[in-house]
Enzyme design. Structure first.
Site, PDB file in Angstrom:
ATOM      1  N   TRP A  59       0.884  -1.367   0.117  1.00 52.99           N
ATOM      2  CA  TRP A  59       0.078  -0.083   0.075  1.00 52.99           C
ATOM      3  C   TRP A  59       0.746   1.402   0.041  1.00 52.99           C
ATOM      4  O   TRP A  59       1.859   1.400   0.808  1.00 52.99           O
ATOM      5  CB  TRP A  59      -0.844  -0.300   1.311  1.00 52.99           C
ATOM      6  CG  TRP A  59      -1.402   1.237   1.671  1.00 52.99           C
ATOM      7  CD1 TRP A  59      -0.873   2.365   2.117  1.00 52.99           C
ATOM      8  CD2 TRP A  59      -2.832   1.838   1.239  1.00 52.99           C
ATOM      9  NE1 TRP A  59      -2.113   3.404   2.600  1.00 52.99           N
ATOM     10  CE2 TRP A  59      -3.001   3.030   2.087  1.00 52.99           C
ATOM     11  CE3 TRP A  59      -3.823   1.188   0.675  1.00 52.99           C
ATOM     12  CZ2 TRP A  59      -3.905   3.693   1.955  1.00 52.99           C
ATOM     13  CZ3 TRP A  59      -5.071   1.777   0.598  1.00 52.99           C
ATOM     14  CH2 TRP A  59      -5.235   3.012   1.335  1.00 52.99           C
ATOM     15  N   ASP A  62      -0.146   9.069   0.859  1.00 53.24           N
ATOM     16  CA  ASP A  62       0.660  10.445   0.624  1.00 53.24           C
ATOM     17  C   ASP A  62       2.054  10.567   0.085  1.00 53.24           C
ATOM     18  O   ASP A  62       2.833   9.908   0.762  1.00 53.24           O
ATOM     19  CB  ASP A  62       0.640  11.303   1.815  1.00 53.24           C
ATOM     20  CG  ASP A  62      -0.890  11.335   2.658  1.00 53.24           C
ATOM     21  OD1 ASP A  62      -1.712  10.256   2.057  1.00 53.24           O
ATOM     22  OD2 ASP A  62      -1.183  12.141   3.456  1.00 53.24           O
ATOM     23  N   GLN A  78       4.150   7.577   2.150  1.00 54.46           N
ATOM     24  CA  GLN A  78       3.540   6.767   3.094  1.00 54.46           C
ATOM     25  C   GLN A  78       3.339   5.354   2.312  1.00 54.46           C
ATOM     26  O   GLN A  78       2.748   5.363   1.507  1.00 54.46           O
ATOM     27  CB  GLN A  78       2.168   7.613   3.494  1.00 54.46           C
ATOM     28  CG  GLN A  78       2.120   8.884   4.148  1.00 54.46           C
ATOM     29  CD  GLN A  78       2.635   8.847   5.572  1.00 54.46           C
ATOM     30  OE1 GLN A  78       1.754   8.360   6.503  1.00 54.46           O
ATOM     31  NE2 GLN A  78       3.754   9.307   5.849  1.00 54.46           N
ATOM     32  N   TRP A 121       3.571   9.947  10.246  1.00 52.77           N
ATOM     33  CA  TRP A 121       2.742  10.365   9.330  1.00 52.77           C
ATOM     34  C   TRP A 121       3.199  11.513   8.315  1.00 52.77           C
ATOM     35  O   TRP A 121       4.502  11.792   8.477  1.00 52.77           O
ATOM     36  CB  TRP A 121       1.434  10.754   9.720  1.00 52.77           C
ATOM     37  CG  TRP A 121       0.624   9.324  10.339  1.00 52.77           C
ATOM     38  CD1 TRP A 121       0.894   8.196  10.417  1.00 52.77           C
ATOM     39  CD2 TRP A 121      -0.851   9.302  10.872  1.00 52.77           C
ATOM     40  NE1 TRP A 121      -0.103   7.442  10.580  1.00 52.77           N
ATOM     41  CE2 TRP A 121      -0.991   8.234  10.882  1.00 52.77           C
ATOM     42  CE3 TRP A 121      -1.601  10.647  10.881  1.00 52.77           C
ATOM     43  CZ2 TRP A 121      -2.446   7.830  11.724  1.00 52.77           C
ATOM     44  CZ3 TRP A 121      -3.162  10.121  11.438  1.00 52.77           C
ATOM     45  CH2 TRP A 121      -3.282   8.786  11.944  1.00 52.77           C
ATOM     46  N   ASP A 186       0.501  17.029   9.394  1.00 54.91           N
ATOM     47  CA  ASP A 186       0.694  17.497   7.981  1.00 54.91           C
ATOM     48  C   ASP A 186       1.547  18.729   7.730  1.00 54.91           C
ATOM     49  O   ASP A 186       1.083  19.566   7.176  1.00 54.91           O
ATOM     50  CB  ASP A 186      -0.443  17.209   6.949  1.00 54.91           C
ATOM     51  CG  ASP A 186      -1.165  15.930   7.233  1.00 54.91           C
ATOM     52  OD1 ASP A 186      -0.585  14.991   7.600  1.00 54.91           O
ATOM     53  OD2 ASP A 186      -2.148  15.868   6.827  1.00 54.91           O
TER      54      ASP A 186
END
Ligand SMILES: *[C@@H]1O[C@H](CO)[C@@H](O)[C@H](O)[C@H]1NC(C)=O
Ligand SMILES: *[C@@H]1O[C@H](CO)[C@@H](O)[C@H](O)[C@H]1NC(C)=O
Ligand SMILES: *[C@@H]1O[C@H](CO)[C@@H](O)[C@H](O)[C@H]1NC(C)=O
Ligand SMILES: *[C@@H]1O[C@H](CO)[C@@H](O)[C@H](O)[C@H]1NC(C)=O
Ligand SMILES: *[C@H]1O[C@@H](CO)[C@H](O)[C@@H](O)[C@@H]1NC(C)=O
Length: 590
Positions: A59, A62, A78, A121, A186
């Site tokens: 998978w 971003d 990511q 993240w 973010d």
């Protein structure tokens, strides 16, 4: 166990999991606990892209920290190290000399410290004089609290930037008592202002109000939140992945770096809306002294706003490319097939072809996007057609290239607008609803006309990308709709309103701001097996679709130009190329 029984067990697991076990942090970070670590033997699946950025398996979401540094383009992203659904996320890292061929390096950042043990993240990179590149990213601690951290390269003189250190004096920003620690993430690329302070934005929300906080720092280590957010908007929900940058109002060839402080610029604020899973942006003015951004007001600030891409596109991020003085956009296109499909394919998600970003010189009210010129190095077999009239119901096949892996540019001339249908102004902010009602098979006056991609000759399966020209009866100006319609793309069943896990085959649409004074409008599509990126009117309106035909695949796919409007349309030119695979695409990725 045989393959089919293994598969049934797997499907059973999927079903049990879907029925009982779905835990949501929020819509985006969906947790499929049992599926996060399902690895498969990879076959070269016929839906896999050939020239888009994809690691060999698992998978991705971003794009993070894009950068040009010491001769290399860097892309972090990511990545689930263990399976084809979201989970186990690290910052994977690849480098390229040309944005086309990619070499995978070791993962740059992964959970290891108290301030990111539950997640590493999204974030960005800033080139800090005297320090080199510095990553700002969101870490999740044991208590699921989101916080902003920094990381520095072990050796800034290494052009590959292979090793990253997360210093112990992290985090650099914690949510304060006024904020929700589950909605604080973010950080953007920072810029140095004339007052000697660095500034960065962090996405957030308060109840339903989307927020971009602004933080200031003198040393890139101690960050203080400004008293007011740089911007916020009610009823938009969580603002993920904000992006904030200037564009020139006088130079329509080059991009601007973030620290540009001259008069000839507008600012762009883009946010990714977790509630709709779409992005929107506004153009406006940034007041550095007050640290406020004020949108111009000529396009909506909210769900009806302008978009970088009206299709399957999210969590985008731009960077300034010092090598060629351009601003480049990366964005993630997720899959539209099912979780079961992703697990059996062994991969999910890709990055769109990077696009240059400029202000539209014709109206200065929107941006224009164009695939980076480097991608043209993959063009091989070439065909051209000129000056063909297509009457209503006609289609023209584009032969001599590989339609499932192609780059095609068409210029249409619609001639007179007399037959254009009147525009119903209740659709002014509802292009998608209009496209739903007026698909490519609904006869019009001027249009629908455009491309039929990934098609079987009998149109059992096809993905049309088309324009339909209306006339605004109050202004007598044309109103042009562009659609990329996945509804007829595949014989696979569409997912119904209750069965959330069937194939997703949406139409996507946006309006194209052109006056058609000379009758001309162009369309370019990059077609790559299960992804089609389409650029209307030289990038004024862009739509990415993910599609999964079962018959119109590989050499069985066809490409046509068509017209289903009563007005005959002239195809001034078609230029089409087969696209090669890059020689190197993330070889060595783990
Ligand atoms: C997690 O929360 C508990 C209870 O609120 C608190 O005692 C503890 O210090 C927190 N731990 C971290 C790592 O923040
Ligand atoms: C904080 O955010 C989370 C996730 O968005 C949400 O579920 C929760 O209700 C919020 N808490 C408060 C106090 O608003
Ligand atoms: C054009 O319209 C005809 C009649 O509705 C339809 O059969 C055909 O599929 C349409 N073409 C496209 C590309 O939708
Ligand atoms: C026209 O296309 C739409 C979208 O693919 C489809 O739902 C509809 O059934 C088609 N109508 C006809 C008459 O073919
Ligand atoms: C991509 O997948 C489809 C189908 O599952 C969802 O409907 C979208 O919301 C999703 N998009 C993003 C950005 O997550």
């Amino acid at each position: 166990m045989g393959f089919s029984s293994t598969l049934s067990v797997l499907l059973l697991l999927v079903l049990i999991n879907l029925c009982n076990n779905i835990k949501r942090i929020n819509a985006f970070h969906q947790v499929y606990e049992n599926l996060q670590s399902q690895s498969v033997e990879l076959v070269n699946h016929f839906h896999r892209s050939a020239f888009h950025f994809q690691p060999p398996k698992h998978w991705i979401n971003d794009p993070n920290g894009p950068l040009y540094y010491k001769g290399f383009y860097h892309l972090f992203y990511q990545y689930n190290t263990k399976g084809a659904v979201w989970g186990n996320i690290v910052w994977a890292h690849s480098v390229s000399k040309d944005l086309v061929n990619w070499e995978a390096l070791e993962h740059a950042i992964y959970p290891s410290k108290w301030f990111d043990i539950k997640g590493t993240w999204s974030g960005s990179i800033t080139l800090v004089p005297g320090k080199g590149p510095v990553i700002l990213y969101t870490g999740i601690n044991q208590n699921e609290t989101q916080m902003q951290n920094y990381a520095i390269p072990e050796d800034p003189s290494d052009p590959y930037l292979r090793k990253w250190i997360k210093p112990d004096d992290n985090p650099v920003a914690m949510p304060d008592y006024t904020m929700n620690g589950s909605d604080f993430r973010d950080p953007t690329t920072a810029w140095l202002s004339k007052d000697g302070h660095w500034r960065t934005l962090v996405g957030s929300r308060k109840k339903h109000r989307g927020i971009a906080y602004i933080y200031r720092s003198r040393d890139f280590r101690h960050w203080v939140k400004a008293k007011h957010p740089v911007h916020s908007k009610e009823s938009t929900g969580m603002w993920e992945c904000p992006d904030f940058f200037p564009v020139s109002t006088i130079d329509f060839e080059n991009g601007l770096d973030l620290d540009y402080a001259g008069p000839n610029a507008k600012h762009v604020l883009k946010v990714s809306l977790d509630m709709t899973r779409y992005e929107y942006y506004t153009l406006g003015k940034y007041y550095p002294k007050k640290d406020r951004y004020v949108p111009n007001g000529d396009s909506p600030d909210g769900w009806d706003g302008l978009r970088f891409d009206y299709g399957n596109f999210y969590a985008s991020k731009t960077f300034f490319d010092y090598k060629k003085n351009r601003r480049i956009l990366w964005g993630w296109a997720n899959e539209s097939d099912t979780v079961e499909d992703d697990i059996s394919k062994g991969w999910a998600g890709l990055q769109v072809i990077p696009r240059t970003v400029l202000l539209d010189s014709s109206n200065k009210k929107q941006l224009v996007f164009w695939p980076i010129e480097e991608i043209e190095s993959l063009r091989s077999s070439y065909v051209r057609m000129n000056n063909k009239d297509i009457e209503m119901g006609q289609r023209l096949e584009v032969k001599g290239i590989t339609p499932a892996q192609a780059d095609v540019e068409v210029t249409f001339n619609v001639g007179s607008l007399e037959k254009a249908e009147p525009f119903d102004t209740s659709y002014t902010y509802k292009p998608l609803d209009l496209c739903r009602v007026k698909g490519s098979n609904v006869t019009g006056g001027v249009g629908p006309f455009g491309l039929i991609t990934l098609a079987t000759p009998d149109l059992e399966e096809y993905t049309p990308i088309f324009f339909r020209v209306f006339k605004d009866t109050s202004t007598n100006k044309p109103k042009v709709l562009m659609c990329s319609d996945a509804r007829p793309s595949s014989l696979e069943q569409d997912r119904g309103p209750l069965n959330q896990d069937r194939m997703y085959k949406p139409p996507f649409a946006g309006f194209v701001d052109v006056d058609l004074a000379d009758g001309r409008i162009s369309l370019r599509s990059l077609i790559d097996h299960s992804v089609i990126e389409s650029f209307g009117a030289l990038g004024k309106t862009v739509i990415t679709s993910r599609v999964y035909p079962v018959k119109a695949v590989k050499e069985n796919a066809h490409l046509y130009v068509f017209n289903n409007g009563t007005q005959t349309v002239n195809v001034e030119s078609v230029d089409a190329w087969s696209m090669e695979r890059p020689l190197q695409m993330n070889n060595g990725a783990t």
